[in-house]
Design a protein around this motif. Structure first.
Motif, PDB file in Angstrom:
ATOM      1  N   PHE A  27     -28.254  36.069  13.063  1.00  0.00           N
ATOM      2  CA  PHE A  27     -27.345  35.032  12.575  1.00  0.00           C
ATOM      3  C   PHE A  27     -26.521  34.454  13.720  1.00  0.00           C
ATOM      4  CE2 PHE A  27     -27.094  37.411   8.257  1.00  0.00           C
ATOM      5  CZ  PHE A  27     -28.358  36.950   7.945  1.00  0.00           C
ATOM      6  N   GLN A  28     -26.032  35.334  14.605  1.00  0.00           N
ATOM      7  CA  GLN A  28     -25.183  34.884  15.706  1.00  0.00           C
ATOM      8  C   GLN A  28     -25.958  34.010  16.688  1.00  0.00           C
ATOM      9  OE1 GLN A  28     -21.840  35.363  15.890  1.00  0.00           O
ATOM     10  NE2 GLN A  28     -21.954  33.932  17.601  1.00  0.00           N
ATOM     11  N   ASP A  31     -26.630  30.639  15.146  1.00  0.00           N
ATOM     12  CA  ASP A  31     -25.378  29.879  15.101  1.00  0.00           C
ATOM     13  C   ASP A  31     -24.983  29.397  16.490  1.00  0.00           C
ATOM     14  OD1 ASP A  31     -23.124  28.719  14.122  1.00  0.00           O
ATOM     15  OD2 ASP A  31     -22.252  30.533  13.280  1.00  0.00           O
ATOM     16  N   THR A  32     -25.133  30.261  17.499  1.00  0.00           N
ATOM     17  CA  THR A  32     -24.745  29.916  18.870  1.00  0.00           C
ATOM     18  C   THR A  32     -25.545  28.734  19.401  1.00  0.00           C
ATOM     19  OG1 THR A  32     -24.110  32.211  19.328  1.00  0.00           O
ATOM     20  CG2 THR A  32     -24.551  30.789  21.232  1.00  0.00           C
ATOM     21  N   ASN A  34     -26.880  26.419  17.641  1.00  0.00           N
ATOM     22  CA  ASN A  34     -26.781  25.292  16.695  1.00  0.00           C
ATOM     23  C   ASN A  34     -28.089  25.013  15.964  1.00  0.00           C
ATOM     24  OD1 ASN A  34     -24.039  24.699  17.332  1.00  0.00           O
ATOM     25  ND2 ASN A  34     -24.726  23.683  19.209  1.00  0.00           N
ATOM     26  N   THR A  37     -26.582  27.498  10.536  1.00  0.00           N
ATOM     27  CA  THR A  37     -25.225  28.001  10.349  1.00  0.00           C
ATOM     28  C   THR A  37     -25.146  28.806   9.056  1.00  0.00           C
ATOM     29  OG1 THR A  37     -24.295  26.103  11.519  1.00  0.00           O
ATOM     30  CG2 THR A  37     -22.796  27.370  10.136  1.00  0.00           C
ATOM     31  N   PHE A  38     -24.497  29.971   9.133  1.00  0.00           N
ATOM     32  CA  PHE A  38     -24.323  30.831   7.966  1.00  0.00           C
ATOM     33  C   PHE A  38     -22.835  30.955   7.663  1.00  0.00           C
ATOM     34  CE2 PHE A  38     -28.193  32.054  10.114  1.00  0.00           C
ATOM     35  CZ  PHE A  38     -29.113  32.194   9.086  1.00  0.00           C
ATOM     36  N   SER A  39     -22.485  30.875   6.397  1.00  0.00           N
ATOM     37  CA  SER A  39     -21.087  30.981   6.005  1.00  0.00           C
ATOM     38  C   SER A  39     -20.593  32.415   6.185  1.00  0.00           C
ATOM     39  CB  SER A  39     -20.907  30.549   4.547  1.00  0.00           C
ATOM     40  OG  SER A  39     -21.526  31.477   3.675  1.00  0.00           O
ATOM     41  N   GLN A  40     -19.268  32.559   6.338  1.00  0.00           N
ATOM     42  CA  GLN A  40     -18.684  33.887   6.475  1.00  0.00           C
ATOM     43  C   GLN A  40     -18.895  34.706   5.203  1.00  0.00           C
ATOM     44  OE1 GLN A  40     -17.438  35.298   9.232  1.00  0.00           O
ATOM     45  NE2 GLN A  40     -18.018  33.420  10.310  1.00  0.00           N
ATOM     46  N   LYS A  43     -22.362  36.185   5.380  1.00  0.00           N
ATOM     47  CA  LYS A  43     -22.410  37.295   6.331  1.00  0.00           C
ATOM     48  C   LYS A  43     -21.741  38.539   5.747  1.00  0.00           C
ATOM     49  CE  LYS A  43     -22.386  34.357  10.472  1.00  0.00           C
ATOM     50  NZ  LYS A  43     -21.614  33.972  11.681  1.00  0.00           N
ATOM     51  N   TYR A 101     -32.458  26.927   2.723  1.00  0.00           N
ATOM     52  CA  TYR A 101     -31.757  27.096   3.986  1.00  0.00           C
ATOM     53  C   TYR A 101     -31.790  25.786   4.753  1.00  0.00           C
ATOM     54  CZ  TYR A 101     -31.445  32.164   3.552  1.00  0.00           C
ATOM     55  OH  TYR A 101     -31.128  33.434   3.139  1.00  0.00           O
TER      56      TYR A 101
END
Length: 324
Positions: A27-28, A31-32, A34, A37-40, A43, A101
């Motif tokens: 996930f990281q 996201d890093t 781009n 993106t995953f919501s908090q 996670k 997704y």
């Protein structure tokens, strides 16, 4: 009953890697860079579900394999892992289709929505078959009795579920490998230029009755093993950087062409020079004829590929020069 503390701890560590560490690192990274993106909240739910899965795995290996306690915990752990994978690929969010997704790459003007329903349900079915195997084994051990099915010869019922589950697992693995291979050999290329059909209707000095049609061209290269079915393409044109915002305002839609349908793009094929013609809105013809700007092509590409629903959105910008 003998317990296996060391084995329980070992498999707890292995489960922590598979349930928590690997997904969170993935996930990281996505996201890093781009890519996705995953919501908090998502996670956090993965962390909670993962911790419960680790507990199940540790309990499963606390008891020897030839005990009914081991098989019952294995049944519960497998059911739980199936739900975990279904959530990972499907999700239970109200109002959102299972398995949707988004991959968003703003720099390239690309957004992809993926409907992973087939993967989610297939993984859940595989877990269900393996869970049934463990349940039958638990009953056989507790009653010290084998259950058999006969097809010309007798087969142990738990072994039947084990074989079916293994075959389905191999099929799923093969599907994933073929999906990655096919996806890497698939491209959708939009030409940077466009063809224009301009008709002044015989009134050169009066642009109010003129018409403009723009034809966008794209190529589809599908070198994968799956055909692309039921392609629907929508194209919309928007204005930016207008030289005269009174005559031609920014960020307005000046033309569109919807529901352009292509039945099939076959596997291992290249289909070049596909055309979509957009009729420009008569309300903005005068502005387009007299004003230079940047035209943004917003293309929506919806299809079914390898059992996955794909909604691809692409945005490109091209210069527009005043005609008079």
């Amino acid at each position: 009953m003998k317990v296996q503390i060391g084995k329980m701890i070992l498999y707890g560590i292995i489960s922590a890697v598979s349930y928590l560490i690997v997904p969170l690192i993935m996930f990281q990274l996505l996201d890093t860079y781009n890519i996705m993106t995953f919501s908090q909240a998502f996670k956090l739910s993965i962390i909670i579900i993962g911790i419960i899965g680790i507990v199940f795995s540790m309990l499963r290996h606390l008891f020897p394999k030839d005990t009914s306690a081991n098989r019952l915990v294995a049944f519960g752990a497998t059911v739980y892992s199936g739900i975990y994978l279904f959530y990972m690929f499907g999700g239970f969010t109200v109002g959102v289709s299972y398995g949707t997704y988004a991959i968003d790459i703003p720099v390239m003007g690309i957004q992809v929505l993926l409907g992973l329903q087939l993967i989610a349900w297939t993984l859940l079915a595989s877990s269900g078959i393996r869970a049934t195997q463990y349940l039958v084994e638990a009953i056989e051990i507790s009653k010290q009795k084998e259950y058999n099915v006969s097809v010309r010869r007798k087969f142990k019922l738990s072994k039947v579920f084990k074989v079916v589950g293994s075959i389905l697992g191999l099929v799923i693995a093969g599907y994933f490998i073929s999906l990655v291979y096919s996806g890497l050999n698939l491209s959708f290329d939009i030409h940077d230029s466009y063809d224009m059909d301009y008709d002044d209707n015989g009134t050169l000095l009066d642009p109010s009755d003129d018409s403009i049609n723009l034809t966008m061209t794209f190529d589809v290269s599908n070198q994968g093993i799956y055909a692309i079915y039921g392609v629907s393409i929508d194209v919309r044109f928007y204005t930016h950087d207008s030289d005269n915002t009174t005559a031609l305002p920014n960020d307005i839609k000046v033309g569109e062409s919807l529901n352009n349908y292509y039945s099939t793009f076959h596997s291992f094929s290249l289909t070049p020079d596909n055309n979509v013609t957009v009729v420009m809105d008569p309300l903005h013809i005068v502005g387009l004829i007299t004003t230079a700007c940047t035209l943004e092509f917003r293309i929506s590409f919806s299809t079914l590929y390898a059992g996955i629903l794909v909604d691809l959105n692409i945005s490109i910008q091209v210069p527009w020069t005043a005609l008079i």
